[in-house]
Design a protein around this motif. Structure first.
Motif, PDB file in Angstrom:
ATOM      1  N   ALA A   1      16.987   5.141  -3.988  1.00  4.16           N
ATOM      2  CA  ALA A   1      15.815   5.512  -3.198  1.00  4.16           C
ATOM      3  C   ALA A   1      15.413   6.955  -3.463  1.00  4.16           C
ATOM      4  CB  ALA A   1      16.100   5.299  -1.711  1.00  4.16           C
ATOM      5  N   VAL A   2      16.401   7.832  -3.578  1.00  2.34           N
ATOM      6  CA  VAL A   2      16.121   9.230  -3.901  1.00  2.34           C
ATOM      7  C   VAL A   2      15.596   9.345  -5.334  1.00  2.34           C
ATOM      8  CG1 VAL A   2      17.156  11.522  -4.227  1.00  2.34           C
ATOM      9  CG2 VAL A   2      17.797  10.122  -2.244  1.00  2.34           C
ATOM     10  N   GLU A   3      16.195   8.610  -6.244  1.00  2.00           N
ATOM     11  CA  GLU A   3      15.810   8.667  -7.655  1.00  2.00           C
ATOM     12  C   GLU A   3      14.349   8.276  -7.863  1.00  2.00           C
ATOM     13  OE1 GLU A   3      16.939   6.427 -11.882  1.00  2.00           O
ATOM     14  OE2 GLU A   3      18.253   6.207 -10.138  1.00  2.00           O
ATOM     15  N   ILE A   4      13.872   7.264  -7.146  1.00  2.36           N
ATOM     16  CA  ILE A   4      12.500   6.791  -7.357  1.00  2.36           C
ATOM     17  C   ILE A   4      11.486   7.469  -6.442  1.00  2.36           C
ATOM     18  CG2 ILE A   4      13.304   4.563  -8.194  1.00  2.36           C
ATOM     19  CD1 ILE A   4      12.559   3.318  -5.526  1.00  2.36           C
ATOM     20  N   GLY A   5      11.950   8.343  -5.553  1.00  2.00           N
ATOM     21  CA  GLY A   5      11.020   9.105  -4.721  1.00  2.00           C
ATOM     22  C   GLY A   5      10.715   8.501  -3.374  1.00  2.00           C
TER      23      GLY A   5
ATOM     24  N   TRP B   1       0.845  -1.213   0.000  1.00  2.00           N
ATOM     25  CA  TRP B   1       0.000   0.000   0.000  1.00  2.00           C
ATOM     26  C   TRP B   1       0.872   1.251   0.000  1.00  2.00           C
ATOM     27  CZ3 TRP B   1      -1.166   4.492   2.447  1.00  2.00           C
ATOM     28  CH2 TRP B   1      -2.449   5.021   2.307  1.00  2.00           C
ATOM     29  N   SER B   2       1.847   1.290   0.905  1.00  2.00           N
ATOM     30  CA  SER B   2       2.684   2.487   1.045  1.00  2.00           C
ATOM     31  C   SER B   2       3.524   2.738  -0.205  1.00  2.00           C
ATOM     32  CB  SER B   2       3.607   2.352   2.257  1.00  2.00           C
ATOM     33  OG  SER B   2       2.872   2.272   3.461  1.00  2.00           O
ATOM     34  N   LEU B   3       4.161   1.686  -0.728  1.00  2.00           N
ATOM     35  CA  LEU B   3       5.013   1.864  -1.894  1.00  2.00           C
ATOM     36  C   LEU B   3       4.226   2.319  -3.114  1.00  2.00           C
ATOM     37  CD1 LEU B   3       7.629  -1.041  -1.868  1.00  2.00           C
ATOM     38  CD2 LEU B   3       7.984   1.369  -1.350  1.00  2.00           C
ATOM     39  N   THR B   4       3.036   1.779  -3.303  1.00  2.00           N
ATOM     40  CA  THR B   4       2.220   2.174  -4.455  1.00  2.00           C
ATOM     41  C   THR B   4       1.954   3.674  -4.429  1.00  2.00           C
ATOM     42  OG1 THR B   4       1.190  -0.003  -4.601  1.00  2.00           O
ATOM     43  CG2 THR B   4       0.006   1.830  -5.624  1.00  2.00           C
ATOM     44  N   ARG B   5       1.732   4.212  -3.234  1.00  2.00           N
ATOM     45  CA  ARG B   5       1.452   5.638  -3.110  1.00  2.00           C
ATOM     46  C   ARG B   5       2.716   6.499  -3.097  1.00  2.00           C
ATOM     47  NH1 ARG B   5      -2.383   2.564  -1.726  1.00  2.00           N
ATOM     48  NH2 ARG B   5      -4.562   3.219  -1.696  1.00  2.00           N
ATOM     49  N   LEU B   6       3.807   5.950  -2.621  1.00  2.00           N
ATOM     50  CA  LEU B   6       5.048   6.725  -2.556  1.00  2.00           C
ATOM     51  C   LEU B   6       5.762   6.789  -3.902  1.00  2.00           C
ATOM     52  CD1 LEU B   6       6.631   5.492   0.811  1.00  2.00           C
ATOM     53  CD2 LEU B   6       5.861   7.814   0.306  1.00  2.00           C
TER      54      LEU B   6
ATOM     55  N   GLU C   1      14.775  -6.441  -5.572  1.00  2.00           N
ATOM     56  CA  GLU C   1      16.116  -5.919  -5.785  1.00  2.00           C
ATOM     57  C   GLU C   1      16.570  -5.025  -4.634  1.00  2.00           C
ATOM     58  OE1 GLU C   1      15.887  -4.007  -9.573  1.00  2.00           O
ATOM     59  OE2 GLU C   1      16.160  -5.879 -10.675  1.00  2.00           O
ATOM     60  N   ARG C   2      17.871  -4.934  -4.471  1.00  2.00           N
ATOM     61  CA  ARG C   2      18.490  -4.071  -3.468  1.00  2.00           C
ATOM     62  C   ARG C   2      18.405  -2.616  -3.931  1.00  2.00           C
ATOM     63  NH1 ARG C   2      23.829  -2.220  -2.735  1.00  2.00           N
ATOM     64  NH2 ARG C   2      24.560  -2.190  -0.555  1.00  2.00           N
ATOM     65  N   ILE C   3      17.912  -1.742  -3.064  1.00  2.00           N
ATOM     66  CA  ILE C   3      17.749  -0.331  -3.406  1.00  2.00           C
ATOM     67  C   ILE C   3      18.746   0.484  -2.591  1.00  2.00           C
ATOM     68  CG2 ILE C   3      16.157   1.627  -3.466  1.00  2.00           C
ATOM     69  CD1 ILE C   3      13.869  -0.430  -3.442  1.00  2.00           C
ATOM     70  N   THR C   4      19.706   1.085  -3.263  1.00  2.00           N
ATOM     71  CA  THR C   4      20.683   1.922  -2.586  1.00  2.00           C
ATOM     72  C   THR C   4      20.053   3.264  -2.208  1.00  2.00           C
ATOM     73  OG1 THR C   4      21.427   2.935  -4.648  1.00  2.00           O
ATOM     74  CG2 THR C   4      22.533   0.889  -3.945  1.00  2.00           C
ATOM     75  N   ALA C   5      20.780   4.042  -1.415  1.00  2.00           N
ATOM     76  CA  ALA C   5      20.290   5.360  -1.032  1.00  2.00           C
ATOM     77  C   ALA C   5      20.079   6.233  -2.267  1.00  2.00           C
ATOM     78  CB  ALA C   5      21.266   6.019  -0.063  1.00  2.00           C
ATOM     79  N   ALA C   6      21.015   6.189  -3.193  1.00  2.00           N
ATOM     80  CA  ALA C   6      20.889   6.997  -4.408  1.00  2.00           C
ATOM     81  C   ALA C   6      19.664   6.590  -5.219  1.00  2.00           C
ATOM     82  CB  ALA C   6      22.152   6.857  -5.264  1.00  2.00           C
TER      83      ALA C   6
ATOM     84  N   GLY D   1       4.608   4.966  -6.922  1.00  2.00           N
ATOM     85  CA  GLY D   1       3.800   4.599  -8.072  1.00  2.00           C
ATOM     86  C   GLY D   1       3.672   3.095  -8.237  1.00  2.00           C
ATOM     87  N   SER D   2       2.636   2.688  -8.934  1.00  2.00           N
ATOM     88  CA  SER D   2       2.312   1.278  -9.063  1.00  2.00           C
ATOM     89  C   SER D   2       3.386   0.483  -9.801  1.00  2.00           C
ATOM     90  CB  SER D   2       0.971   1.115  -9.794  1.00  2.00           C
ATOM     91  OG  SER D   2       0.651  -0.241  -9.964  1.00  2.00           O
ATOM     92  N   ALA D   3       3.895   1.007 -10.905  1.00  2.09           N
ATOM     93  CA  ALA D   3       4.875   0.258 -11.698  1.00  2.09           C
ATOM     94  C   ALA D   3       6.143  -0.017 -10.900  1.00  2.09           C
ATOM     95  CB  ALA D   3       5.209   1.025 -12.978  1.00  2.09           C
ATOM     96  N   ARG D   4       6.659   0.997 -10.227  1.00  2.00           N
ATOM     97  CA  ARG D   4       7.883   0.806  -9.448  1.00  2.00           C
ATOM     98  C   ARG D   4       7.629  -0.046  -8.210  1.00  2.00           C
ATOM     99  NH1 ARG D   4      10.361   6.812 -10.480  1.00  2.00           N
ATOM    100  NH2 ARG D   4      11.788   6.212 -12.162  1.00  2.00           N
ATOM    101  N   ALA D   5       6.446   0.091  -7.610  1.00  2.00           N
ATOM    102  CA  ALA D   5       6.115  -0.759  -6.463  1.00  2.00           C
ATOM    103  C   ALA D   5       6.109  -2.232  -6.885  1.00  2.00           C
ATOM    104  CB  ALA D   5       4.765  -0.366  -5.881  1.00  2.00           C
ATOM    105  N   HIS D   6       5.584  -2.504  -8.067  1.00  2.00           N
ATOM    106  CA  HIS D   6       5.616  -3.876  -8.585  1.00  2.00           C
ATOM    107  C   HIS D   6       7.057  -4.371  -8.725  1.00  2.00           C
ATOM    108  CE1 HIS D   6       1.357  -3.444  -9.466  1.00  2.00           C
ATOM    109  NE2 HIS D   6       1.313  -4.699  -9.897  1.00  2.00           N
ATOM    110  N   GLU D   7       7.923  -3.526  -9.259  1.00  2.00           N
ATOM    111  CA  GLU D   7       9.316  -3.927  -9.443  1.00  2.00           C
ATOM    112  C   GLU D   7      10.003  -4.195  -8.097  1.00  2.00           C
ATOM    113  OE1 GLU D   7      11.200  -0.847 -11.652  1.00  2.00           O
ATOM    114  OE2 GLU D   7      10.113  -1.274 -13.511  1.00  2.00           O
ATOM    115  N   VAL D   8       9.786  -3.314  -7.143  1.00  2.00           N
ATOM    116  CA  VAL D   8      10.434  -3.453  -5.836  1.00  2.00           C
ATOM    117  C   VAL D   8      10.009  -4.739  -5.143  1.00  2.00           C
ATOM    118  CG1 VAL D   8      10.549  -2.482  -3.508  1.00  2.00           C
ATOM    119  CG2 VAL D   8      10.801  -0.989  -5.488  1.00  2.00           C
TER     120      VAL D   8
END
Length: 258
Positions: A171-175, A145-150, A164-169, A152-159
């Motif tokens: 995390a900033v890039e995807i919002g 729920w949180s990721l979809t709103r933070l 995948e491992r999400i670095t700090a950089a 977007g749906s497409a990126r939440a699906h990917e995450v």
């Protein structure tokens, strides 16, 4: 040793997940204490800001996979989980502005706790991972729920699906966060943000948070209606009067939450 510790500084409460030897992985004791602590803070109007963080080198590695669930029935397990996810609900819906201070790894339910907060302060060493697939589980604490709103749906699906491992950089890039902070400035940046929020008008801060939460669930017309109600209520408050006087007198306002 307490699995969760609480420190107070005026209107700011810092809640620390305190199992550093296990990267603050969640067991029943930690979650029981976390829910109890957050419920107590949410019931205290003098608490305006809550910072949640982890002891040691991680924010939270998620659920403790070493816990033996042998003999636990689905009904009991679901009841227990429903009680524990109350922590994420309070961080999102409580009156306090919630800040996740992520310095290190945030995985699984730990990632979900950070995502449930209003704001995330992350260091350059922060790393996020959904990790539910690693444990062959579907996910909890509202991360989908949180990721979809933070982000977007497409990126939440990917995450969640690609795990995948999400670095700090990244995390900033995807919002997921607005910026990452170098290690030497992390604590001062976090403190400055918490102090700034704590010094603000508490009724207005709580109302803005409620407006933002409504924006994900209500229609535009319904949001207009609830915004009007809250705007009038805060506009007629003693704090709004004080804000006007302080502006005219060129001084810092002194808000009291009325």
């Amino acid at each position: 040793m307490n699995e969760v510790t609480l420190a107070r500084s005026g209107a700011i409460a810092t809640v620390t997940l305190n199992r550093p030897e296990a990267m603050n992985a969640m067991n029943d004791a930690l979650l029981d204490q976390l829910v109890e602590t957050l419920e107590s803070l949410d019931g205290d109007e003098s608490t305006r800001v809550v910072v949640i963080r982890g002891a040691g080198r991680a924010f939270c590695a998620g659920g403790d996979l070493t816990v033996d669930h042998t003999g636990l029935t689905p009904a009991v397990a679901e009841s227990r989980l429903r009680a524990h996810v109350r922590a994420a609900e309070i961080l999102r819906a409580g009156h306090m502005v919630s800040i996740a201070a992520v310095d290190g790894a945030a995985a699984g339910a730990g990632f979900a706790l950070a995502a449930a907060c209003d704001l995330r302060v992350i260091s350059e060493s922060a790393v996020f991972r959904a990790a539910f697939l690693t444990a062959a589980m579907s996910g909890d604490f509202g991360l989908s729920w949180s990721l979809t709103r933070l982000i977007g749906s497409a990126r939440a699906h990917e995450v969640l699906l690609l795990n995948e491992r999400i670095t700090a950089a990244r995390a900033v890039e995807i919002g997921l966060a607005s910026q990452s902070v170098v290690a030497a400035e992390f604590e001062s940046h976090l403190d400055a943000m918490a102090q700034r929020l704590a010094a603000g008008p508490p009724l207005a801060l709580a109302a803005i948070k409620a407006n933002l939460n409504d924006a994900t669930e209500l229609s535009f017309t319904e949001c207009l209606r609830t915004e009007c109600r809250r705007h009038v209520a805060t506009g007629l408050s003693a704090d709004a009067t004080e804000a006007g006087h302080a502006f005219s007198e060129k001084r810092q306002p002194r808000f009291v939450g009325r």
